[in-house]
Design a protein around this motif. Structure first.
Motif, PDB file in Angstrom:
ATOM      1  N   GLN A 864       0.794  -1.219   0.000  1.00 29.91           N
ATOM      2  CA  GLN A 864       0.000   0.000   0.000  1.00 29.91           C
ATOM      3  C   GLN A 864       0.832   1.278   0.000  1.00 29.91           C
ATOM      4  O   GLN A 864       0.281   2.355   0.124  1.00 29.91           O
ATOM      5  CB  GLN A 864      -0.933   0.004   1.226  1.00 29.91           C
ATOM      6  CG  GLN A 864      -1.933  -1.135   1.244  1.00 29.91           C
ATOM      7  CD  GLN A 864      -2.819  -1.108   2.478  1.00 29.91           C
ATOM      8  OE1 GLN A 864      -2.698  -0.199   3.294  1.00 29.91           O
ATOM      9  NE2 GLN A 864      -3.702  -2.090   2.603  1.00 29.91           N
ATOM     10  N   THR A 865       2.125   1.164  -0.105  1.00 30.37           N
ATOM     11  CA  THR A 865       2.990   2.337  -0.110  1.00 30.37           C
ATOM     12  C   THR A 865       3.600   2.533  -1.494  1.00 30.37           C
ATOM     13  O   THR A 865       3.524   1.665  -2.368  1.00 30.37           O
ATOM     14  CB  THR A 865       4.108   2.190   0.935  1.00 30.37           C
ATOM     15  OG1 THR A 865       4.930   1.070   0.572  1.00 30.37           O
ATOM     16  CG2 THR A 865       3.514   1.950   2.302  1.00 30.37           C
ATOM     17  N   ALA A 866       4.238   3.687  -1.649  1.00 26.16           N
ATOM     18  CA  ALA A 866       4.893   3.987  -2.930  1.00 26.16           C
ATOM     19  C   ALA A 866       6.122   3.120  -3.169  1.00 26.16           C
ATOM     20  O   ALA A 866       6.612   3.033  -4.299  1.00 26.16           O
ATOM     21  CB  ALA A 866       5.297   5.458  -2.970  1.00 26.16           C
ATOM     22  N   LEU A 867       6.628   2.431  -2.101  1.00 30.00           N
ATOM     23  CA  LEU A 867       7.797   1.577  -2.266  1.00 30.00           C
ATOM     24  C   LEU A 867       7.514   0.360  -3.119  1.00 30.00           C
ATOM     25  O   LEU A 867       8.452  -0.266  -3.638  1.00 30.00           O
ATOM     26  CB  LEU A 867       8.331   1.144  -0.899  1.00 30.00           C
ATOM     27  CG  LEU A 867       8.848   2.264  -0.001  1.00 30.00           C
ATOM     28  CD1 LEU A 867       9.279   1.719   1.349  1.00 30.00           C
ATOM     29  CD2 LEU A 867      10.009   2.997  -0.669  1.00 30.00           C
ATOM     30  N   THR A 868       6.278  -0.011  -3.248  1.00 29.60           N
ATOM     31  CA  THR A 868       5.920  -1.170  -4.074  1.00 29.60           C
ATOM     32  C   THR A 868       5.188  -0.760  -5.346  1.00 29.60           C
ATOM     33  O   THR A 868       4.638  -1.615  -6.041  1.00 29.60           O
ATOM     34  CB  THR A 868       5.029  -2.124  -3.261  1.00 29.60           C
ATOM     35  OG1 THR A 868       3.882  -1.411  -2.798  1.00 29.60           O
ATOM     36  CG2 THR A 868       5.788  -2.694  -2.079  1.00 29.60           C
ATOM     37  N   LYS A 869       5.191   0.543  -5.661  1.00 25.92           N
ATOM     38  CA  LYS A 869       4.497   1.038  -6.846  1.00 25.92           C
ATOM     39  C   LYS A 869       5.503   1.349  -7.954  1.00 25.92           C
ATOM     40  O   LYS A 869       6.707   1.139  -7.838  1.00 25.92           O
ATOM     41  CB  LYS A 869       3.681   2.286  -6.497  1.00 25.92           C
ATOM     42  CG  LYS A 869       2.579   2.050  -5.479  1.00 25.92           C
ATOM     43  CD  LYS A 869       1.474   1.181  -6.059  1.00 25.92           C
ATOM     44  CE  LYS A 869       0.327   1.021  -5.058  1.00 25.92           C
ATOM     45  NZ  LYS A 869      -0.776   0.191  -5.616  1.00 25.92           N
ATOM     46  N   CYS A 870       4.947   1.891  -8.992  1.00 29.06           N
ATOM     47  CA  CYS A 870       5.749   2.259 -10.153  1.00 29.06           C
ATOM     48  C   CYS A 870       6.663   3.450  -9.874  1.00 29.06           C
ATOM     49  O   CYS A 870       7.557   3.753 -10.675  1.00 29.06           O
ATOM     50  CB  CYS A 870       4.818   2.573 -11.326  1.00 29.06           C
ATOM     51  SG  CYS A 870       5.613   2.735 -12.908  1.00 29.06           S
ATOM     52  N   THR A 871       6.459   4.107  -8.736  1.00 28.39           N
ATOM     53  CA  THR A 871       7.276   5.271  -8.399  1.00 28.39           C
ATOM     54  C   THR A 871       8.738   4.903  -8.214  1.00 28.39           C
ATOM     55  O   THR A 871       9.630   5.707  -8.547  1.00 28.39           O
ATOM     56  CB  THR A 871       6.728   5.917  -7.119  1.00 28.39           C
ATOM     57  OG1 THR A 871       5.310   6.050  -7.211  1.00 28.39           O
ATOM     58  CG2 THR A 871       7.347   7.271  -6.881  1.00 28.39           C
ATOM     59  N   VAL A 872       9.012   3.709  -7.683  1.00 28.85           N
ATOM     60  CA  VAL A 872      10.396   3.313  -7.384  1.00 28.85           C
ATOM     61  C   VAL A 872      11.257   3.223  -8.640  1.00 28.85           C
ATOM     62  O   VAL A 872      12.322   3.842  -8.712  1.00 28.85           O
ATOM     63  CB  VAL A 872      10.394   1.989  -6.597  1.00 28.85           C
ATOM     64  CG1 VAL A 872      11.810   1.432  -6.493  1.00 28.85           C
ATOM     65  CG2 VAL A 872       9.809   2.194  -5.215  1.00 28.85           C
ATOM     66  N   PRO A 873      10.898   2.447  -9.671  1.00 30.79           N
ATOM     67  CA  PRO A 873      11.765   2.403 -10.861  1.00 30.79           C
ATOM     68  C   PRO A 873      11.880   3.742 -11.579  1.00 30.79           C
ATOM     69  O   PRO A 873      12.931   4.073 -12.136  1.00 30.79           O
ATOM     70  CB  PRO A 873      11.094   1.345 -11.740  1.00 30.79           C
ATOM     71  CG  PRO A 873       9.700   1.249 -11.269  1.00 30.79           C
ATOM     72  CD  PRO A 873       9.750   1.531  -9.802  1.00 30.79           C
ATOM     73  N   VAL A 874      10.799   4.541 -11.560  1.00 29.71           N
ATOM     74  CA  VAL A 874      10.879   5.853 -12.211  1.00 29.71           C
ATOM     75  C   VAL A 874      11.855   6.757 -11.464  1.00 29.71           C
ATOM     76  O   VAL A 874      12.668   7.461 -12.078  1.00 29.71           O
ATOM     77  CB  VAL A 874       9.473   6.487 -12.278  1.00 29.71           C
ATOM     78  CG1 VAL A 874       9.550   7.919 -12.769  1.00 29.71           C
ATOM     79  CG2 VAL A 874       8.569   5.673 -13.185  1.00 29.71           C
ATOM     80  N   TYR A 875      11.788   6.732 -10.150  1.00 30.26           N
ATOM     81  CA  TYR A 875      12.696   7.561  -9.358  1.00 30.26           C
ATOM     82  C   TYR A 875      14.144   7.102  -9.501  1.00 30.26           C
ATOM     83  O   TYR A 875      15.067   7.925  -9.623  1.00 30.26           O
ATOM     84  CB  TYR A 875      12.271   7.503  -7.889  1.00 30.26           C
ATOM     85  CG  TYR A 875      13.146   8.305  -6.959  1.00 30.26           C
ATOM     86  CD1 TYR A 875      13.238   9.695  -7.069  1.00 30.26           C
ATOM     87  CD2 TYR A 875      13.894   7.677  -5.966  1.00 30.26           C
ATOM     88  CE1 TYR A 875      14.041  10.429  -6.213  1.00 30.26           C
ATOM     89  CE2 TYR A 875      14.699   8.410  -5.101  1.00 30.26           C
ATOM     90  CZ  TYR A 875      14.772   9.773  -5.226  1.00 30.26           C
ATOM     91  OH  TYR A 875      15.570  10.508  -4.386  1.00 30.26           O
ATOM     92  N   ALA A 876      14.362   5.777  -9.501  1.00 25.30           N
ATOM     93  CA  ALA A 876      15.731   5.261  -9.564  1.00 25.30           C
ATOM     94  C   ALA A 876      16.346   5.446 -10.952  1.00 25.30           C
ATOM     95  O   ALA A 876      17.450   5.972 -11.095  1.00 25.30           O
ATOM     96  CB  ALA A 876      15.739   3.789  -9.173  1.00 25.30           C
ATOM     97  N   ALA A 877      15.629   4.988 -11.999  1.00 26.65           N
ATOM     98  CA  ALA A 877      16.201   4.996 -13.346  1.00 26.65           C
ATOM     99  C   ALA A 877      15.972   6.316 -14.071  1.00 26.65           C
ATOM    100  O   ALA A 877      16.829   6.747 -14.851  1.00 26.65           O
ATOM    101  CB  ALA A 877      15.604   3.852 -14.166  1.00 26.65           C
ATOM    102  N   GLY A 878      14.819   6.951 -13.850  1.00 20.97           N
ATOM    103  CA  GLY A 878      14.506   8.158 -14.601  1.00 20.97           C
ATOM    104  C   GLY A 878      15.020   9.431 -13.985  1.00 20.97           C
ATOM    105  O   GLY A 878      15.267  10.409 -14.715  1.00 20.97           O
ATOM    106  N   ILE A 879      15.207   9.464 -12.644  1.00 24.01           N
ATOM    107  CA  ILE A 879      15.609  10.712 -11.979  1.00 24.01           C
ATOM    108  C   ILE A 879      17.018  10.598 -11.399  1.00 24.01           C
ATOM    109  O   ILE A 879      17.919  11.360 -11.757  1.00 24.01           O
ATOM    110  CB  ILE A 879      14.585  11.071 -10.885  1.00 24.01           C
ATOM    111  CG1 ILE A 879      13.205  11.290 -11.529  1.00 24.01           C
ATOM    112  CG2 ILE A 879      15.022  12.311 -10.121  1.00 24.01           C
ATOM    113  CD1 ILE A 879      12.103  11.541 -10.550  1.00 24.01           C
ATOM    114  N   LEU A 880      17.233   9.619 -10.492  1.00 26.92           N
ATOM    115  CA  LEU A 880      18.577   9.459  -9.934  1.00 26.92           C
ATOM    116  C   LEU A 880      19.575   8.973 -10.978  1.00 26.92           C
ATOM    117  O   LEU A 880      20.762   9.291 -10.902  1.00 26.92           O
ATOM    118  CB  LEU A 880      18.530   8.476  -8.755  1.00 26.92           C
ATOM    119  CG  LEU A 880      17.728   8.926  -7.532  1.00 26.92           C
ATOM    120  CD1 LEU A 880      17.741   7.834  -6.470  1.00 26.92           C
ATOM    121  CD2 LEU A 880      18.280  10.223  -6.972  1.00 26.92           C
ATOM    122  N   GLY A 881      19.099   8.215 -11.941  1.00 30.00           N
ATOM    123  CA  GLY A 881      19.995   7.708 -12.967  1.00 30.00           C
ATOM    124  C   GLY A 881      20.130   8.604 -14.181  1.00 30.00           C
ATOM    125  O   GLY A 881      20.781   8.217 -15.155  1.00 30.00           O
ATOM    126  N   ALA A 882      19.520   9.782 -14.141  1.00 32.45           N
ATOM    127  CA  ALA A 882      19.593  10.680 -15.301  1.00 32.45           C
ATOM    128  C   ALA A 882      20.968  11.302 -15.444  1.00 32.45           C
ATOM    129  O   ALA A 882      21.418  11.581 -16.551  1.00 32.45           O
ATOM    130  CB  ALA A 882      18.524  11.762 -15.185  1.00 32.45           C
TER     131      ALA A 882
END
Length: 1102
Positions: A864-882
């Motif tokens: 039920q948290t954002a840790l298990t949602k689509c937010t995690v890969p987007v944050y890791a690969a799309g933002i931190l990995g940019a």
């Protein structure tokens, strides 16, 4: 006094009337009995009455008469010298007592303003110009009068009675020089120094007298002609002898009427000024006439040279020469019509140039006299009449070889050559002007994206030369083309006729014949291919450039309209491409009306996807040049329809041409955020909302999202990132510093555009402009506090939060959706830069992903948290990995390590972590970082963390090189294979099987094979049924693709333990059925190979 002459008199009567008026005034003044004693008082009262009651014309006449008679009133002079008295708004007169007030809605015939709807729209501007010219004249006259008064004052000071009675007179040397004398002497001294090469002294002298302009004698302040040089004055003074004058005192009683004499002198001065002005005008007319004679003499020489060239052509190429001289009648009879001699029954009188004859096969070449060319040109200009006559006259001037200033054919020809063949003078030609502020680089890229012509093509190079201003070169071009026509006209090479057809259609004086020639051009080839269409379109563009927008509209567009419903799609394709190629050369009103209607009709009616794709490209070009903002909504609907078209070609054309062009238009209008980006974001929200509603109604565990449509909308939004960034850059508060800054920013971090039209340098007018704007943007937002602006606030405060809320609702198992979202935010961060990403994007994601420890337990385990949602890969690969900076890599490593530990400890699903690792592993630069994170999980004290780390290695193995597999992955797996926890050892089996399936290095395979032997032969695993089940499932997956040695070992294990596996003796009841199914899959995958068919049959029978 010239400024006070009567404005209602003719120019020729000014002098005579002025003299007569002055004489009459003088007579009246000498007749005191005709003038009352209270004249001044009464005239002043009358003037005040006229001004107060707004009888301005009467007051002006009174003022003029008084000025002419020398009795000027100060009240009238001050009133008419002040322009502000004539700029006041007219007050509404009160209506009579017995009439009703007329309301604004009750219009009558006499209250309508018909001039409002007339074509004379520039009358207000003309009136304003006239007022400004009047004020300028008044200012000049004031300056002139002041200079005269200053001169008179200076002269009176120089000739005072005191100085006259003195012994030295005006030449007293002891008195200091007056200011005017000093300025005059300074001017003469500086002139002397310059003429005698005392330049350094002159510069010093000028610096010491900064308040004087030594380049202009008028700056001295005297209304006198410039005196002679200093040397001349010195020589004249040395030879000057003062004559002795005998004077006697006398007196008389004669009244000289000094006022009358002064008035006459002033009248004579004004007459002299008027005569000088007429002399100046006459001299200017003489100069212009001399220049015109010189120009006509040059034209005559040019025509004589052309006659000689034509005679040379007669002797060199008589068989293919395209010029023939019309026969001449005897003296007194007009020459015969050349079309009648050429066999043209439809010829009309007055429509043919006698210096240009039609084409014949085998006609001889005669010398063309210049007089025939001039007569033909005048007949074409005067006899044709209307628009066609004027345009045809220009065309005939081209063939006659005259360089008229009305149309620069050479500049157009060079532009055409550069635009099609890569010439150097592309800046000489300008498209039909419009009000758009689109960069020239974007317009050029837009045309290159839709109308690309092969560079090395001889026929195309011939087409680009049809607008040459030399008639001899046109003849040479025809001579070059005719040898190619003769052997090919009966075959399929009809494109050889294109230069001739266009040349004739451009230069022919008869509009009917031109229409027939253009019809032949469009019907020249039955089904033209791509190269042939390029040739025809190049010719049409050359025609439009040469003849101008009016003739292009009247002659080319009807030909396109006739072909719009042709049965062959190649012809319709030619029309669709022609609409886009001709758009820059058509009038603005035709672009937004006729051309748009034609393209819209073809888009809706045509069923061929090639034609519809070409229509979409032409719509993109049209959008780049259209001016009518009322068509914005209509074009937007067309663009949205093409983006969701069923044809892939149409969608591709819309993405590459139509969408970027429309985005630039919306960017110019300031509607990119409100009308386009917000529309696509709303579409994404609606799509996700429908999926959520369907999931709730069906009690489904997965989100039934339309993945194809979602990815399409997200891709459109991804292509709008560059226009959004341009909007932010161009509207920042730092734009005022753009012209002064010389610093530039690095452009390597910008992502590659999906189409050349979406390149930031193209959209902003060049890399230099982009680099300076980007530098100013980074410096401005890097400050600790800065004032944001509207575009930046919308992106950071509205757009990013909307996309974040959208991501939180998506299922992480949709790998295609996750991949597209990661790519979208990767491009967003790389485009807007590192500073914007850290302060505006990363901070918002960090707030969503960070949760207190006391809320992690149940919510994380239940997903039920954002840790298990689509937010995690987007944050890791799309933002931190940019960005690959050290700070970003460190933060990414900490985030992945904490996520691995948190999900493992709370035994939550690992789908979000798996998706993040898969997206990051696409970039080889992050392989070392990911292996380091997993190695920290290998040595973690918690068994669940070590178990999940072993599972995550399988996701990375397929993308790693064998060096990393042998040095980092295999040692970690072997370490975990000997872990005290059986679950950790079991978790290594799938990863080891994947290595066995993909690796080719013998050392790696030997290590993995040895570990499998340990699993199969070690007695401690014989009763571990979970290990056995995992091995069987791994064998079933890997055996068909593994090396033969490993496959034989698998086969022997199956044959030796088939009885135990098939019967399920000793197995837990929960494992018996999965074991039997896995063994059957293993046998089906292993023994169906050709070399194992017999063993498979034996096992199957058993």
């Amino acid at each position: 006094m010239a400024a006070h002459l009567n404005p209602f008199l003719n120019e020729n009567d000014l002098i005579e009337n002025a003299i007569e008026t002055k004489s009459t005034a003088s007579e009246k003044e000498r007749s005191p009995d005709l003038i009352p004693e209270t004249e001044t008082v009464s005239l002043d009262v009358v003037a005040a009455k006229l001004i107060r009651d707004s009888f301005l014309l009467t007051a002006l006449e009174l003022h003029t008469e008084l000025v002419e008679s020398g009795r000027e009133l100060h009240r009238l002079r001050d009133f008419f010298s002040n322009p502000a008295n004539f700029e006041r708004t007219k007050q509404a007169e009160p209506s009579p007592p017995g009439n009703l007030h007329r309301t604004p809605s009750c219009q009558t015939f006499d209250s309508l303003d018909f001039a409002r709807y007339s074509d004379d729209g520039d009358r207000l501007e003309s009136d304003r110009v006239a007022v400004l010219e009047f004020e300028l004249r008044k200012a000049q006259e004031t300056i002139k009068s002041l200079r005269q008064s200053l001169t008179r004052t200076a002269e009176s000071e120089l000739s005072t009675p005191e100085s006259a009675t003195d012994g030295t007179g005006d030449f007293a040397c002891n008195d200091p020089p007056r200011p005017l004398e000093r300025r005059a002497l300074n001017f003469l001294v500086n002139e002397y120094m310059l003429l005698n090469n005392y330049k350094l002294t002159s510069v010093t002298f000028c610096e010491e007298n900064e308040n004087q302009d030594f380049d202009d004698w008028d700056d001295v302040g005297l209304n006198l002609p410039k005196p002679a040089s200093l040397i001349h004055l010195y020589r004249e003074f040395s030879q000057h002898v003062t004559p002795s004058v005998q004077s006697h005192d006398f007196s008389c009683s004669v009244d000289l009427h000094s006022d009358d004499i002064t008035d006459k002198l002033n009248d004579l001065d004004s007459i002299c000024d008027e005569l000088r002005e007429r002399l100046r005008v006459t001299e200017e007319q003489l100069q212009s006439t001399t220049a015109e004679n010189k120009f006509l003499a040059q034209q005559l020489q040019t025509m004589e040279r052309q006659v000689e060239n034509a005679q040379l052509m007669k002797s060199s190429t008589p068989a293919v020469s395209p010029i023939c001289t019309p026969s001449k009648k005897p003296d007194g009879q007009p020459p015969s019509d050349p079309r009648q001699t050429a066999g043209h029954p439809k010829a009309k009188d007055g429509e043919w140039d006698e210096g240009v004859a039609p084409l014949h096969n085998g006609d001889e070449v005669d010398a063309v006299e210049p007089t025939h060319r001039m007569e033909g040109r005048h007949r074409a200009e005067e006899g044709a009449g209307g628009k066609d006559g004027e345009e045809v006259g220009d065309s005939l001037d081209v063939l006659a070889g005259t360089d008229l200033p009305s149309q620069d054919i050479t500049g157009q020809s060079s532009q055409l050559s550069s635009s099609v063949s890569g010439g150097k003078n592309s800046e000489n030609f300008q498209w039909h002007p419009n009000q758009r502020r689109m960069p020239a680089t974007f317009q050029k890229a837009l045309l290159d994206a839709t109308f690309h012509v092969t560079q090395d093509n001889r026929i195309i190079s011939e087409v680009t030369q049809i607008t040459d201003s030399s008639g001899f070169r046109v003849v040479l071009m025809l001579a070059r083309c005719l040898p190619h026509i003769v052997p090919n006209v009966l075959l399929a090479r009809r494109e050889e006729l294109i230069p001739l057809i266009l040349c004739a259609a451009t230069l022919h004086p008869d509009s009917t014949q031109r229409d027939q020639l253009l019809n032949i051009l469009f019907n020249l080839i039955k089904r033209p291919d791509k190269e042939q269409r390029e040739m025809i379109l190049t010719g049409c563009v050359a025609f439009a450039q040469h003849v101008g927008p009016s003739r292009a509209e009247a002659e080319l567009l009807p030909q396109c309209w006739e072909q719009i419903t042709h049965k062959y799609f190649e012809r319709r394709l030619l029309v669709a491409e022609a609409c886009g190629a001709l758009t820059p050369y058509l009038p603005n009103e035709i672009r937004s009306s006729l051309v748009l209607s034609m393209l819209q009709q073809m888009l809706s009616d045509d069923k061929t996807e090639e034609v519809r794709a070409a229509v979409v490209c032409s719509l993109g070009v049209l959008t780049g040049f259209i001016d009518d903002t009322d068509k914005f909504k209509q074009v937007c609907q067309l663009m949205l329809g093409t983006l969701s078209d069923a044809s892939e070609k149409v969608m591709l054309a819309a993405h590459q041409v139509f969408l970027p062009s429309f985005a630039m238009w919306a960017l110019e209008l300031g509607r990119i955020e409100s009308d386009i980006v917000s529309y696509f974001v709303q579409k994404l929200d609606n799509l996700v909302e429908v999926a959520l509603t369907s999931q709730v109604s069906s009690n489904s565990m997965t989100l039934p999202l339309d993945k194809v449509r979602f990815c399409q909308l997200l891709e459109m939004l991804r292509e709008l990132i560059a226009p959004m960034f341009v909007s932010v850059l161009q509207s920042g508060p730092y734009v005022d510093q753009l012209s002064t800054t010389t610093d530039s920013a690095d452009l390597t971090h910008l992502p590659p555009p999906s189409t050349p039209l979406l390149s930031l340098p193209v959209m902003l007018g060049g890399e230099g402009q982009l680099s300076r704007l980007l530098h100013l943007f980074e410096v401005y937002i890097s400050e600790e506090w800065y004032e944001p602006w509207e575009a930046l606030n919308w992106v950071a405060g509205d757009f990013v939060p909307q996309m974040l809320n959208l991501i939180n609702t998506l299922d992480v198992l949709d790998l295609v959706v996750v991949h597209n979202l990661c790519g979208f935010f990767y491009d967003l961060c790389r485009t807007f830069g590192h500073t914007f990403t850290v302060t505006k994007v990363r901070s918002k994601f960090s707030v969503v992903l960070s949760m207190p420890d006391d809320h992690l337990g149940g919510k994380v385990a239940s997903g039920q948290t954002a840790l298990t949602k689509c937010t995690v890969p987007v944050y890791a690969a799309g933002i931190l990995g940019a960005f690959g900076e050290e700070e970003d890599r460190s933060q990414l490593s900490c985030f992945l390590r904490d996520l691995l530990c948190t999900l493992s400890i709370h035994r939550a699903p690992l789908h979000s972590l798996s998706a993040a690792l898969v997206q990051l592993s696409i970039n080889p630069d992050y392989h070392e970082l990911l292996l380091t994170v997993l190695w920290e999980g290998v040595v973690h004290p918690t068994a669940d963390v070590r178990c999940n780390s072993a599972k995550m290695f399988e996701l990375l193995v397929r993308g790693l090189n064998e060096t990393l597999i042998g040095t980092r992955v295999v040692p970690a797996l072997i370490t975990l294979a000997s872990d005290p926890e059986i679950s950790v050892r079991i978790a290594t089996i799938p990863t080891l099987g994947t290595i066995m399936e993909t690796a080719t290095d013998r050392a790696i395979l030997d290590k993995v094979h040895m570990q499998f032997q340990t699993f199969m032969d070690d007695p401690i695993y014989r009763d571990q049924h979970t290990v056995t089940l995992e091995l069987v499932q791994m064998f079933a997956r890997v055996a068909p693709n593994a090396e033969p040695k490993f496959r034989e070992d698998c086969k022997s294990v199956v044959l030796s333990r088939r009885a135990q596996w098939f019967t399920g003796r000793g197995l837990d009841s929960r494992l018996r059925e999965p074991m039997c199914c896995s063994v059957k899959k293993l046998c089906a995958s292993l023994f169906t190979l050709p070399c194992c068919m017999n063993e498979y049959l034996a096992i199957d029978q058993w």
